[in-house]
Write an enzyme that holds these catalytic residues in place. Structure first.
Site, PDB file in Angstrom:
ATOM      1  N   CYS A 251       2.469  -4.666   6.980  1.00  0.00           N
ATOM      2  CA  CYS A 251       2.244  -4.557   5.542  1.00  0.00           C
ATOM      3  C   CYS A 251       3.498  -4.043   4.836  1.00  0.00           C
ATOM      4  CB  CYS A 251       1.054  -3.650   5.264  1.00  0.00           C
ATOM      5  SG  CYS A 251      -0.532  -4.329   5.818  1.00  0.00           S
TER       6      CYS A 251
ATOM      7  N   HIS B 186       0.817  -1.210   0.000  1.00  0.00           N
ATOM      8  CA  HIS B 186       0.000   0.000   0.000  1.00  0.00           C
ATOM      9  C   HIS B 186       0.848   1.256   0.000  1.00  0.00           C
ATOM     10  CE1 HIS B 186       0.783   0.713   4.279  1.00  0.00           C
ATOM     11  NE2 HIS B 186       0.265  -0.467   4.618  1.00  0.00           N
TER      12      HIS B 186
END
Length: 251
Positions: A172, A164
């Site tokens: 992440c 992202h």
């Protein structure tokens, strides 16, 4: 004896996950519809206008045809870069297209095994979600937990692992808003061109004997060795990693 056999089976799961991946799929006749669906979202439209020319230039420079594009992602944690490898469908081995530095990192070397451990997973994954309304600009979801994670992890292994935008993470892969715009458009182009499975391979460090020997006391040693076949095959051939030979790891 039964316990030893069970260990062998569990440690084979990362290899089985790898063998199940296939980068190439029949041409997707709904590619245009997928593009149109994505372009309903303002951030995707803005990325296409602002970043699309950069992506198009990268593809042209490597002789890559957007209508035949296939990609895969690879992360070696110690390198702190998300590598994007690309090729034309039926056009030979993958070539490194670009590497996007991670804007932040969390956890330590080793796989993710439970919710809330801040770990980035390790193993063989694929993109299973395009999120044009992400809290972090745009994002691509990984199919974590996969079968190996469910077998080897705790009852609640966690989930929602994404590539992202932005520069924060609790497990992440953030690559800045500018970076995710390029990566999102590349993945969107490949999916629209017919690539049903976009692999994501995540390794703790280069899985060579020397690097493994430096960490011989790690409790993750057996798990890491179960990833070696896939790592080594891709390093040698830059070819679809589903061709890797399975290996048996045991205590």
């Amino acid at each position: 004896m039964l316990r030893r056999l069970s260990c062998c089976v569990l440690l084979l799961l990362p290899v089985c996950q790898l063998l199940a991946q296939s980068c190439t799929a029949p041409a997707d006749t709904s590619g245009g519809a997928f593009w149109r669906q994505q372009l309903r979202f303002p951030r995707v439209r803005a990325a296409q206008v602002g970043t699309g020319p950069v992506v198009a230039s990268r593809l042209r420079a490597r002789g890559l045809d957007p209508q035949r594009l296939e990609i895969m992602f690879r992360l070696i944690k110690t390198n702190r870069e998300l590598e994007v490898w690309a090729r034309n469908r039926d056009g030979g081995p993958f070539e490194l297209l670009h590497a996007y530095p991670l804007a932040a990192a969390s956890g330590s070397l080793g796989p993710k095994r439970r919710a809330g451990d801040f770990q980035v997973p390790e193993g063989f994954y694929e993109i299973d979600r395009f999120n044009p309304k992400s809290n972090f600009h745009l994002s691509l979801g990984l199919n974590y937990p996969n079968a190996a994670d469910r077998a080897l992890g705790e009852p609640n292994p966690g989930g929602d692992i994404f590539i992202h935008g932005g520069a924060v993470t609790i497990g992440c892969l953030p690559i800045t808003d500018a970076g995710i715009e390029e990566v999102y458009l590349l993945a969107l182009t490949a999916r629209a061109a017919g690539q049903a499975v976009i692999p994501v391979h995540i390794f703790p460090f280069p899985l060579t004997e020397g690097e493994l020997a430096r960490r011989r006391s790690s409790p993750h040693q057996l798990f890491w060795r179960s990833l070696v076949a896939g790592y080594t095959y891709f390093e040698k051939h830059h070819e679809a990693a589903e061709m890797a030979e399975p290996v048996v790891a045991e205590r």
